[in-house]
Design a protein around this motif. Sequence first.
Motif, PDB file in Angstrom:
ATOM      1  N   LEU A 107      33.768 -12.528 -15.024  1.00 53.08           N
ATOM      2  CA  LEU A 107      33.035 -11.276 -15.034  1.00 53.08           C
ATOM      3  C   LEU A 107      31.532 -11.498 -15.094  1.00 53.08           C
ATOM      4  O   LEU A 107      30.759 -10.559 -14.973  1.00 53.08           O
ATOM      5  N   VAL A 134      38.163 -13.749 -19.498  1.00 53.51           N
ATOM      6  CA  VAL A 134      37.436 -12.478 -19.503  1.00 53.51           C
ATOM      7  C   VAL A 134      36.477 -12.428 -20.688  1.00 53.51           C
ATOM      8  O   VAL A 134      35.295 -12.092 -20.545  1.00 53.51           O
ATOM      9  N   LEU A 135      36.974 -12.771 -21.861  1.00 54.75           N
ATOM     10  CA  LEU A 135      36.138 -12.724 -23.056  1.00 54.75           C
ATOM     11  C   LEU A 135      34.970 -13.681 -22.948  1.00 54.75           C
ATOM     12  O   LEU A 135      33.836 -13.337 -23.282  1.00 54.75           O
ATOM     13  N   PHE A 136      35.249 -14.877 -22.460  1.00 57.40           N
ATOM     14  CA  PHE A 136      34.194 -15.871 -22.306  1.00 57.40           C
ATOM     15  C   PHE A 136      33.109 -15.367 -21.373  1.00 57.40           C
ATOM     16  O   PHE A 136      31.911 -15.432 -21.670  1.00 57.40           O
ATOM     17  N   ILE A 148      32.438 -12.291 -20.539  1.00 53.86           N
ATOM     18  CA  ILE A 148      31.705 -11.158 -21.114  1.00 53.86           C
ATOM     19  C   ILE A 148      30.663 -11.675 -22.092  1.00 53.86           C
ATOM     20  O   ILE A 148      29.537 -11.178 -22.161  1.00 53.86           O
ATOM     21  N   GLY A 149      31.049 -12.713 -22.865  1.00 49.25           N
ATOM     22  CA  GLY A 149      30.081 -13.313 -23.787  1.00 49.25           C
ATOM     23  C   GLY A 149      28.868 -13.825 -23.035  1.00 49.25           C
ATOM     24  O   GLY A 149      27.729 -13.601 -23.439  1.00 49.25           O
ATOM     25  N   LEU A 150      29.106 -14.489 -21.908  1.00 46.29           N
ATOM     26  CA  LEU A 150      27.990 -14.988 -21.103  1.00 46.29           C
ATOM     27  C   LEU A 150      27.137 -13.835 -20.592  1.00 46.29           C
ATOM     28  O   LEU A 150      25.904 -13.923 -20.564  1.00 46.29           O
ATOM     29  N   PHE A 161      26.647 -10.894 -21.981  1.00 45.59           N
ATOM     30  CA  PHE A 161      25.817 -10.381 -23.066  1.00 45.59           C
ATOM     31  C   PHE A 161      24.623 -11.288 -23.309  1.00 45.59           C
ATOM     32  O   PHE A 161      23.493 -10.833 -23.499  1.00 45.59           O
ATOM     33  N   MET A 162      24.884 -12.593 -23.315  1.00 48.35           N
ATOM     34  CA  MET A 162      23.777 -13.523 -23.560  1.00 48.35           C
ATOM     35  C   MET A 162      22.735 -13.428 -22.452  1.00 48.35           C
ATOM     36  O   MET A 162      21.534 -13.434 -22.713  1.00 48.35           O
ATOM     37  N   MET A 204      22.126 -10.859 -20.527  1.00 46.09           N
ATOM     38  CA  MET A 204      21.426  -9.581 -20.600  1.00 46.09           C
ATOM     39  C   MET A 204      20.381  -9.602 -21.710  1.00 46.09           C
ATOM     40  O   MET A 204      19.255  -9.135 -21.533  1.00 46.09           O
ATOM     41  N   ALA A 205      20.774 -10.149 -22.860  1.00 46.76           N
ATOM     42  CA  ALA A 205      19.814 -10.215 -23.960  1.00 46.76           C
ATOM     43  C   ALA A 205      18.641 -11.111 -23.579  1.00 46.76           C
ATOM     44  O   ALA A 205      17.482 -10.798 -23.870  1.00 46.76           O
ATOM     45  N   TYR A 237      14.726 -10.063 -23.341  1.00 42.27           N
ATOM     46  CA  TYR A 237      13.725 -10.764 -24.132  1.00 42.27           C
ATOM     47  C   TYR A 237      12.570 -11.238 -23.259  1.00 42.27           C
ATOM     48  O   TYR A 237      11.405 -11.090 -23.607  1.00 42.27           O
ATOM     49  N   LEU A 259      26.461  -5.603 -15.785  1.00 41.31           N
ATOM     50  CA  LEU A 259      27.483  -4.647 -16.201  1.00 41.31           C
ATOM     51  C   LEU A 259      27.546  -3.449 -15.274  1.00 41.31           C
ATOM     52  O   LEU A 259      28.613  -2.941 -14.970  1.00 41.31           O
ATOM     53  N   TYR A 285      17.980  -9.018 -31.194  1.00 46.87           N
ATOM     54  CA  TYR A 285      18.760 -10.113 -30.632  1.00 46.87           C
ATOM     55  C   TYR A 285      20.246  -9.993 -30.910  1.00 46.87           C
ATOM     56  O   TYR A 285      20.999 -10.909 -30.679  1.00 46.87           O
ATOM     57  N   GLN A 325      22.612  -8.470 -29.374  1.00 47.56           N
ATOM     58  CA  GLN A 325      23.466  -8.658 -28.205  1.00 47.56           C
ATOM     59  C   GLN A 325      23.607 -10.141 -27.872  1.00 47.56           C
ATOM     60  O   GLN A 325      24.678 -10.600 -27.492  1.00 47.56           O
ATOM     61  N   PHE A 326      22.531 -10.877 -28.033  1.00 51.74           N
ATOM     62  CA  PHE A 326      22.585 -12.300 -27.710  1.00 51.74           C
ATOM     63  C   PHE A 326      23.554 -13.033 -28.637  1.00 51.74           C
ATOM     64  O   PHE A 326      24.426 -13.786 -28.196  1.00 51.74           O
ATOM     65  N   LEU A 372      25.939 -11.817 -30.354  1.00 47.04           N
ATOM     66  CA  LEU A 372      27.287 -11.341 -30.099  1.00 47.04           C
ATOM     67  C   LEU A 372      27.903 -12.105 -28.936  1.00 47.04           C
ATOM     68  O   LEU A 372      29.045 -12.571 -29.003  1.00 47.04           O
ATOM     69  N   GLY A 373      27.139 -12.237 -27.850  1.00 52.86           N
ATOM     70  CA  GLY A 373      27.631 -12.970 -26.693  1.00 52.86           C
ATOM     71  C   GLY A 373      27.936 -14.420 -27.057  1.00 52.86           C
ATOM     72  O   GLY A 373      28.977 -14.971 -26.687  1.00 52.86           O
ATOM     73  N   LEU A 374      27.030 -15.011 -27.805  1.00 58.53           N
ATOM     74  CA  LEU A 374      27.210 -16.413 -28.198  1.00 58.53           C
ATOM     75  C   LEU A 374      28.466 -16.560 -29.059  1.00 58.53           C
ATOM     76  O   LEU A 374      29.264 -17.490 -28.880  1.00 58.53           O
ATOM     77  N   LEU A 392      31.067 -14.730 -29.011  1.00 59.40           N
ATOM     78  CA  LEU A 392      32.233 -14.608 -28.156  1.00 59.40           C
ATOM     79  C   LEU A 392      32.522 -15.910 -27.424  1.00 59.40           C
ATOM     80  O   LEU A 392      33.659 -16.383 -27.376  1.00 59.40           O
ATOM     81  N   VAL A 393      31.486 -16.516 -26.854  1.00 60.96           N
ATOM     82  CA  VAL A 393      31.664 -17.762 -26.117  1.00 60.96           C
ATOM     83  C   VAL A 393      32.229 -18.837 -27.047  1.00 60.96           C
ATOM     84  O   VAL A 393      33.180 -19.548 -26.718  1.00 60.96           O
ATOM     85  N   VAL A 439      35.907 -18.271 -28.014  1.00 61.02           N
ATOM     86  CA  VAL A 439      36.864 -18.621 -26.972  1.00 61.02           C
ATOM     87  C   VAL A 439      36.983 -20.128 -26.829  1.00 61.02           C
ATOM     88  O   VAL A 439      38.068 -20.674 -26.655  1.00 61.02           O
TER      89      VAL A 439
END
Lengths: 394, 288, 309
Positions: B38, B97-99, B101-103, B105-106, B108-109, B113, B221, C273, C275-276, C278-280, C282-283, C286
């Motif tokens: 994703l 999918v989760l992995f 999505i985590g990427l 979010f990172m 996007m943040a 920034y 997204l 930060y 969201q950042f 949170l993403g990390l 999650l990664v 997993v």
Amino acid sequence: MRQKFSSKRRQWLTGVAAVATAASLRRLAWAADPLKIGLILPLTGPFASTGRQVEAACRLYVARNGDMVAGRKVELTVKDDTGAPEVTKRIAQELVVQDHVNILAGFGLTPLALATAPVATEAKVPMIIMAAATSIIPTRSPFIVRSGFSLPQVTAPIAEWALKNNNRRVVTLVTDYAPGLDAEKTFVKRFSDGGGTVLESLRTPLQGPDYAPFLQRTKDAKPDALFVFVPSGQGTAVMKQFAERELAAAGIKMISTGDLVDDDILDAIGSPALGIVSSFHYSAAHPSPENKAYVDAFMKANGGMRPNFMSVGGYDGMHLIYEAVKKTNGDVDGEKLVSAMKGMTWTSPRGPMSIDPATRDVIQTVYMRKVELRDGHYWNIEFDKIDNVKDPSV
Amino acid sequence: MIGNLIGVLFDGVAYGSLLFIISIGLSVTMGLMNFVNLAHGAFAMLGGYVCVVLMTRLGVPFLASLPIAFAAAALAGALLERTLYRRLYRATHLDQVLFSIGLVFMSMAGATYVFGSQQQPVQLPALLRGQVRVFGLDLGAYRLFLIAIVITVTLALNWLIEHTRFGAAIRASVDNQQASAGLGINVDRVFSLTFALGSGLAGLGGGLGIDVLGLDPTFPLKYMVYFLLVVAVGGAGTIKGPLLAAVLLGVFDVAGKYYAPQIGSFIIYVVMVIMMLVFPRGLVGRRA
Amino acid sequence: MEIAFWLLPVAAYFIFPRYLTLGSQIFIAGLFALSLDLILGYARIISLGHAAFFGVGAYTAGLLAKHGWGEPISGLAAAAAAAAAVGLLTSVLVVRGQDLTRLMVTLGIGLMLYEVANRASSITGGVDGLSGVEMNRLFGVFAFGLNGKTSYWYCLAVLFIVFCFARTLVRSPFGLSLRGIREGERRMPAIGVSVHRKLIAIYTIGAGIAGIAGALLAQTTQFVGIDSLGFPRSAELMIMLVLGGAGYLYGALVGAATFMLLQDYLSNLSAVYWQFWLGLLLVLLVLFARGGLIGGTLGLRRRLIGKRT
């Protein structure tokens, strides 16, 4: 050695002690609890620029006017609203119940303000709306006072201006969500009432907008002008597509409300914005001494960031609070503060403004401006105005 | 009316071809490695921001920045594939999918920034601005350019897949990984290079799309559903499928908004539902 | 062990009397995560649009209350029914396809419902949200007030009851057949299990429970925002579930509580930060902690016990 403590000295010491005690007692009497203001703003996410501007303006007001009001020290607590109504309401509740704030302020988005209104009513705490612009907000609680603007208030004038300048046929293009529909309704009513014809009312979807087909349809309809309202940040896309499809060359003018040409991003948009006529309550180029001082101070305190319409909502909100507390002599009873705010009139960096005692909404001058290039920067230059504009729908 | 129709078709094809060039990488990744990525939109976003930085801070002209965007995204793709994605090839789709999505979010943040949350403007070269008269119709110059680029890329891809050894290796690995490995094909290398290629194309698409789709940190997204649609409807693992799906999607979306603006936004969802019911394995389905 | 777990929120009422509203919202999140656990943890259906059912439930309860029917419990029931109905309708599309199809369909349905809620703004309030939701007293006695006491017990009670239901469900033959589907879908028809029907059933139940969670939020905050339907809510939900561990039921509750508390704490520190990180998170989850908090703890316990014998 004891003889050194002569009676004179003892007298003198007693005198000093007495004065000192009296002075501290006096301070104790006036230095009551501090004036706590809970500022709830979007500090993150897509509306972070709103939060940034309002917070900067509030702090600027305190810096310029001192942090003491009627003997109370002003304490600003700034919290992120996180964009979720239930979280905003919870933060407001916690601010009121735990931190004992005397005033809630800020509110960048309508749903957040609407969700929080019951908190203000139940806790009898004044709630100053500095940013959110939907008409109905002040009606949701008798403790809500607005210091920013309302969307219909600034939309009606552009419809009138269009009519005055021989634009009889217009196409409206708005994003299909509540503020867009409000703008469309206000514009269409004013415009049609004044004898104009709205050829088409186009609505673009809220998610995944591509303006190409709508602008093509506009071009095919051949109006005199195109009225646009889109969420903040989308303006660039519309203006670019407008230029690319050569609608201006086809004789179509672009008119809108001022948030399309937001001072915060106007310079970044650049040349596609040139010539756009908009109606709004604030331009950073407003030629008054108060505004010039404000813009200079703001830019100096914030690394060259230009203040925009959101910031004056914050600045004037603080003014409202300060003046109300002065009027009540430091009494922070919610009902008394709100009464003090009703009918208040003053000159803001934006121009003259006042609070309607009946609706607790803001009455102000709305200006017609055009985007021009001056000294290498883009500004909204005012060329006409309408005084004492009220929100038309309430 | 006919003039309008052709104009609308043209816009739709241009929009669709842009979607295609971003999504083709996802299709190949899904078909080849069975990996639901994703975060594919994030590579497109990367390409877009690389273009912006090159143009605004280094004064590189738009056309020159595009291949650099491709290279940057391809490099990022190769790097991430080697280090992170590789570990999850055997994982469940949910984990993938989760992995991803985590990427997302990172990324996007990170974009917020570095660049802030507003839309990025892009200055197109004068050659590509405005409209061009073709057979009595006014067509957007930039959209013509888009279509031309995508046709070129598609032909090049097709040549790569059909007429080179590497392409044969890809086709073999998509069909049967184990047998291909058994024949001596370095499947790992095929994966890496293909992932890099797909990400690079996404980056190119991102740069091309700044003017049409816009560029801001919510890009991955915002358009995720479109990319997924193109691959699911078109069928993962092929080129023709997503191409057809993307063009159809673009045309229906644009035509819907032009002719029936009231319900225009629902059209793609209706199309999606119909497609899924009629072609559950995709238009040119292979491995879904 | 389980009893101790459920005594924690009771104790929290007395230890943290000022954070009751946060507590209520944690219970609601836990219930929502529970509904996803049934679908994702037990039936392996990847859904990116689960918030759609949350929103349907919220709007149902909110609209009922706004237009005169402010009785809480019946509002919950109506919300559950409405959400389950939508779940049933859409389950036809969802159970048919493979993972990619399911992803896309659930995402698409979520987006479509969001748009519907936006369009029907005369009913739903659109992006401004539905306000003016007024609730009657619970059982005619307890009012929903600013201090959050009634909401706290109300949400906790509903969570507990639904949790017991879910627990019974997954230990029943139905639940066991689900686990069978999860392990080897293709083999199930061989022993006479109708895969599609079971999946439709669990999807509908999951939708209904999500609707209850949404209704709770509407009733306790007296407001329904359009964000209750949005994708960010679905994504956050998945993160909560994975954080705690999918497929354990308790994982949903632990994950939701951890997430909400972390979010509250961190947003006061450094909102930008979030969201950042949170993403990390999650990664990393997993890559290194597939079972989430519960899974990791169980694994640790197994290893420790193993070492002892």
